[in-house]
Design a protein around this motif. Structure first.
Motif, PDB file in Angstrom:
ATOM      1  N   ILE A   1       0.839  -1.197   0.000  1.00 32.39           N
ATOM      2  CA  ILE A   1       0.000   0.000   0.000  1.00 32.39           C
ATOM      3  C   ILE A   1       0.878   1.252   0.000  1.00 32.39           C
ATOM      4  O   ILE A   1       1.720   1.427   0.870  1.00 32.39           O
ATOM      5  CB  ILE A   1      -0.920   0.052   1.242  1.00 32.39           C
ATOM      6  N   ALA A   2       0.677   2.114  -0.993  1.00 29.59           N
ATOM      7  CA  ALA A   2       1.333   3.414  -1.056  1.00 29.59           C
ATOM      8  C   ALA A   2       0.355   4.461  -0.541  1.00 29.59           C
ATOM      9  O   ALA A   2      -0.841   4.407  -0.856  1.00 29.59           O
ATOM     10  CB  ALA A   2       1.739   3.741  -2.490  1.00 29.59           C
ATOM     11  N   LEU A   3       0.856   5.396   0.236  1.00 28.84           N
ATOM     12  CA  LEU A   3       0.025   6.450   0.802  1.00 28.84           C
ATOM     13  C   LEU A   3       0.491   7.811   0.305  1.00 28.84           C
ATOM     14  O   LEU A   3       1.687   8.065   0.219  1.00 28.84           O
ATOM     15  CB  LEU A   3       0.121   6.436   2.333  1.00 28.84           C
TER      16      LEU A   3
ATOM     17  N   GLU B   1      11.841  17.144  -8.292  1.00 30.74           N
ATOM     18  CA  GLU B   1      10.427  17.095  -8.656  1.00 30.74           C
ATOM     19  C   GLU B   1       9.576  17.382  -7.424  1.00 30.74           C
ATOM     20  O   GLU B   1       9.889  16.941  -6.328  1.00 30.74           O
ATOM     21  CB  GLU B   1      10.065  15.702  -9.189  1.00 30.74           C
ATOM     22  N   TRP B   2       8.488  18.101  -7.630  1.00 32.11           N
ATOM     23  CA  TRP B   2       7.569  18.445  -6.537  1.00 32.11           C
ATOM     24  C   TRP B   2       6.578  17.310  -6.337  1.00 32.11           C
ATOM     25  O   TRP B   2       6.056  16.747  -7.294  1.00 32.11           O
ATOM     26  CB  TRP B   2       6.852  19.750  -6.855  1.00 32.11           C
ATOM     27  N   GLN B   3       6.323  16.990  -5.059  1.00 35.29           N
ATOM     28  CA  GLN B   3       5.400  15.900  -4.760  1.00 35.29           C
ATOM     29  C   GLN B   3       4.702  16.115  -3.427  1.00 35.29           C
ATOM     30  O   GLN B   3       5.139  16.907  -2.596  1.00 35.29           O
ATOM     31  CB  GLN B   3       6.135  14.564  -4.742  1.00 35.29           C
ATOM     32  N   THR B   4       3.613  15.393  -3.257  1.00 31.89           N
ATOM     33  CA  THR B   4       2.899  15.395  -1.993  1.00 31.89           C
ATOM     34  C   THR B   4       3.668  14.541  -0.990  1.00 31.89           C
ATOM     35  O   THR B   4       4.588  13.799  -1.358  1.00 31.89           O
ATOM     36  CB  THR B   4       1.480  14.817  -2.161  1.00 31.89           C
ATOM     37  N   VAL B   5       3.297  14.621   0.267  1.00 28.13           N
ATOM     38  CA  VAL B   5       3.841  13.730   1.283  1.00 28.13           C
ATOM     39  C   VAL B   5       3.436  12.313   0.893  1.00 28.13           C
ATOM     40  O   VAL B   5       2.268  12.053   0.581  1.00 28.13           O
ATOM     41  CB  VAL B   5       3.271  14.094   2.678  1.00 28.13           C
ATOM     42  N   SER B   6       4.407  11.399   0.894  1.00 28.35           N
ATOM     43  CA  SER B   6       4.073  10.038   0.473  1.00 28.35           C
ATOM     44  C   SER B   6       4.962   9.021   1.169  1.00 28.35           C
ATOM     45  O   SER B   6       6.024   9.352   1.690  1.00 28.35           O
ATOM     46  CB  SER B   6       4.212   9.907  -1.050  1.00 28.35           C
ATOM     47  N   GLY B   7       4.505   7.796   1.165  1.00 26.91           N
ATOM     48  CA  GLY B   7       5.253   6.699   1.767  1.00 26.91           C
ATOM     49  C   GLY B   7       4.445   5.431   1.704  1.00 26.91           C
ATOM     50  O   GLY B   7       3.442   5.345   0.999  1.00 26.91           O
ATOM     51  N   GLY B   8       4.863   4.442   2.455  1.00 23.44           N
ATOM     52  CA  GLY B   8       4.194   3.147   2.437  1.00 23.44           C
ATOM     53  C   GLY B   8       3.544   2.821   3.767  1.00 23.44           C
ATOM     54  O   GLY B   8       4.029   3.233   4.834  1.00 23.44           O
ATOM     55  N   LEU B   9       2.446   2.098   3.703  1.00 27.60           N
ATOM     56  CA  LEU B   9       1.761   1.633   4.902  1.00 27.60           C
ATOM     57  C   LEU B   9       2.606   0.554   5.553  1.00 27.60           C
ATOM     58  O   LEU B   9       3.093  -0.357   4.883  1.00 27.60           O
ATOM     59  CB  LEU B   9       0.386   1.073   4.539  1.00 27.60           C
TER      60      LEU B   9
ATOM     61  N   GLY C   1      -1.161   5.394   9.163  1.00 29.46           N
ATOM     62  CA  GLY C   1      -0.057   5.493   8.220  1.00 29.46           C
ATOM     63  C   GLY C   1       0.063   6.872   7.608  1.00 29.46           C
ATOM     64  O   GLY C   1       1.166   7.419   7.475  1.00 29.46           O
ATOM     65  N   ILE C   2      -1.064   7.469   7.242  1.00 32.07           N
ATOM     66  CA  ILE C   2      -1.062   8.826   6.674  1.00 32.07           C
ATOM     67  C   ILE C   2      -0.505   9.819   7.689  1.00 32.07           C
ATOM     68  O   ILE C   2       0.366  10.640   7.371  1.00 32.07           O
ATOM     69  CB  ILE C   2      -2.497   9.241   6.248  1.00 32.07           C
ATOM     70  N   MET C   3      -0.971   9.742   8.916  1.00 32.41           N
ATOM     71  CA  MET C   3      -0.523  10.686   9.940  1.00 32.41           C
ATOM     72  C   MET C   3       0.959  10.476  10.263  1.00 32.41           C
ATOM     73  O   MET C   3       1.688  11.439  10.501  1.00 32.41           O
ATOM     74  CB  MET C   3      -1.387  10.568  11.191  1.00 32.41           C
ATOM     75  N   ARG C   4       1.433   9.238  10.264  1.00 31.65           N
ATOM     76  CA  ARG C   4       2.858   8.971  10.490  1.00 31.65           C
ATOM     77  C   ARG C   4       3.694   9.578   9.367  1.00 31.65           C
ATOM     78  O   ARG C   4       4.716  10.219   9.614  1.00 31.65           O
ATOM     79  CB  ARG C   4       3.115   7.460  10.584  1.00 31.65           C
ATOM     80  N   GLU C   5       3.272   9.388   8.125  1.00 30.47           N
ATOM     81  CA  GLU C   5       4.025   9.949   6.996  1.00 30.47           C
ATOM     82  C   GLU C   5       4.080  11.474   7.081  1.00 30.47           C
ATOM     83  O   GLU C   5       5.116  12.072   6.791  1.00 30.47           O
ATOM     84  CB  GLU C   5       3.423   9.506   5.665  1.00 30.47           C
TER      85      GLU C   5
ATOM     86  N   VAL D   1      -1.273  -0.880  -4.309  1.00 28.73           N
ATOM     87  CA  VAL D   1      -2.500  -0.098  -4.177  1.00 28.73           C
ATOM     88  C   VAL D   1      -2.102   1.277  -3.645  1.00 28.73           C
ATOM     89  O   VAL D   1      -1.382   1.367  -2.653  1.00 28.73           O
ATOM     90  CB  VAL D   1      -3.499  -0.778  -3.217  1.00 28.73           C
ATOM     91  N   GLY D   2      -2.545   2.322  -4.312  1.00 22.57           N
ATOM     92  CA  GLY D   2      -2.272   3.685  -3.875  1.00 22.57           C
ATOM     93  C   GLY D   2      -3.524   4.300  -3.275  1.00 22.57           C
ATOM     94  O   GLY D   2      -4.609   4.193  -3.843  1.00 22.57           O
ATOM     95  N   ILE D   3      -3.372   4.931  -2.123  1.00 16.04           N
ATOM     96  CA  ILE D   3      -4.481   5.603  -1.451  1.00 16.04           C
ATOM     97  C   ILE D   3      -4.077   7.050  -1.228  1.00 16.04           C
ATOM     98  O   ILE D   3      -3.059   7.327  -0.587  1.00 16.04           O
ATOM     99  CB  ILE D   3      -4.840   4.917  -0.125  1.00 16.04           C
ATOM    100  N   ASN D   4      -4.856   7.970  -1.782  1.00 14.02           N
ATOM    101  CA  ASN D   4      -4.589   9.404  -1.671  1.00 14.02           C
ATOM    102  C   ASN D   4      -5.585  10.014  -0.700  1.00 14.02           C
ATOM    103  O   ASN D   4      -6.792   9.984  -0.930  1.00 14.02           O
ATOM    104  CB  ASN D   4      -4.730  10.061  -3.045  1.00 14.02           C
ATOM    105  N   TYR D   5      -5.061  10.556   0.399  1.00 12.19           N
ATOM    106  CA  TYR D   5      -5.892  11.067   1.486  1.00 12.19           C
ATOM    107  C   TYR D   5      -5.806  12.589   1.507  1.00 12.19           C
ATOM    108  O   TYR D   5      -4.717  13.159   1.433  1.00 12.19           O
ATOM    109  CB  TYR D   5      -5.395  10.500   2.823  1.00 12.19           C
ATOM    110  N   LEU D   6      -6.935  13.247   1.605  1.00 12.64           N
ATOM    111  CA  LEU D   6      -7.001  14.701   1.661  1.00 12.64           C
ATOM    112  C   LEU D   6      -6.999  15.151   3.114  1.00 12.64           C
ATOM    113  O   LEU D   6      -7.786  14.663   3.927  1.00 12.64           O
ATOM    114  CB  LEU D   6      -8.274  15.192   0.959  1.00 12.64           C
ATOM    115  N   LEU D   7      -6.081  16.082   3.439  1.00 10.81           N
ATOM    116  CA  LEU D   7      -5.958  16.618   4.791  1.00 10.81           C
ATOM    117  C   LEU D   7      -5.990  18.133   4.728  1.00 10.81           C
ATOM    118  O   LEU D   7      -5.444  18.740   3.807  1.00 10.81           O
ATOM    119  CB  LEU D   7      -4.630  16.185   5.423  1.00 10.81           C
ATOM    120  N   HIS D   8      -6.621  18.740   5.726  1.00  2.28           N
ATOM    121  CA  HIS D   8      -6.673  20.194   5.802  1.00  2.28           C
ATOM    122  C   HIS D   8      -5.601  20.670   6.779  1.00  2.28           C
ATOM    123  O   HIS D   8      -5.528  20.198   7.924  1.00  2.28           O
ATOM    124  CB  HIS D   8      -8.054  20.661   6.276  1.00  2.28           C
TER     125      HIS D   8
END
Length: 175
Positions: free
Chosen positions: A20-22, A46-54, A63-67, A98-105
């Motif tokens: 799982i990619a986050l 290259e510009w990218q969002t915060v990302s990593g693996g579960l 996992g999202i909050m840890r990344e 599997v990639g999961i893209n999570y929206l955070l404010h």
């Protein structure tokens, strides 16, 4: 499918086993996105969002909050929703991911790149500004970060209003 790892249940049913990619898509009240750029990560700037693996034993939200903590420090973010998910070929050793893209404010705090993003540049990008920079080749996006996904994020925040989201943390019970 060929080379797809599986898990076998006691009753004999087979399930796909995938890494799982986050991705944490962080948006602020001005509809700007926090992006990082690290030439150490892939040899290119290259510009990218915060990302990593579960990691094993984590929920997706954990996992999202840890990344977020590992890559941008102790900023405060509010989880909003899963924005997109997809499966893709990662490499020869991980053919099915599997990639999961999570929206955070973004809720506040200083951005301090850490862990594998130490020394990285970071920046808040407006969608139009980023699209123009990419079009004129003044900025390059990492293959995992897409303008259409950032457009979808803006639409979701506008559709629901950032102040009206439920606290998703209570919707993820312990496993």
């Amino acid at each position: 499918m060929e080379n797809q790892q599986t898990i076998l249940r006691k009753n004999g049913r087979t399930f796909a086993a995938s890494a799982i990619a986050l991705q944490a898509i962080i948006i602020n009240e001005d509809e700007q996105f926090l992006l990082l750029s690290s030439p150490r990560r892939n040899g290119r700037n290259e510009w990218q969002t915060v990302s990593g693996g579960l990691e094993a034993g984590e929920t997706i939200l954990e996992g999202i909050m840890r990344e977020v903590r590992e890559e941008v420090g102790g900023i405060k973010v509010r989880p909003l929703t899963v924005l997109h998910s997809q499966s893709f070929h990662y490499d020869d050793n991980v053919p099915f991911m599997v990639g999961i893209n999570y929206l955070l404010h973004y809720e506040g705090g200083a951005v301090e790149p850490g862990d594998d993003m130490t020394g990285s540049d970071f920046r808040w990008w407006g969608l139009d500004e980023l699209a123009t920079a990419v079009t004129h080749k003044n900025a390059t996006l990492h293959p995992s970060t897409h303008l259409w996904m950032l457009q979808r994020a803006v639409q979701m925040v506008r559709l629901f209003g950032a102040d009206e989201w439920m606290d998703t943390a209570v919707l993820q019970p312990p496993l």
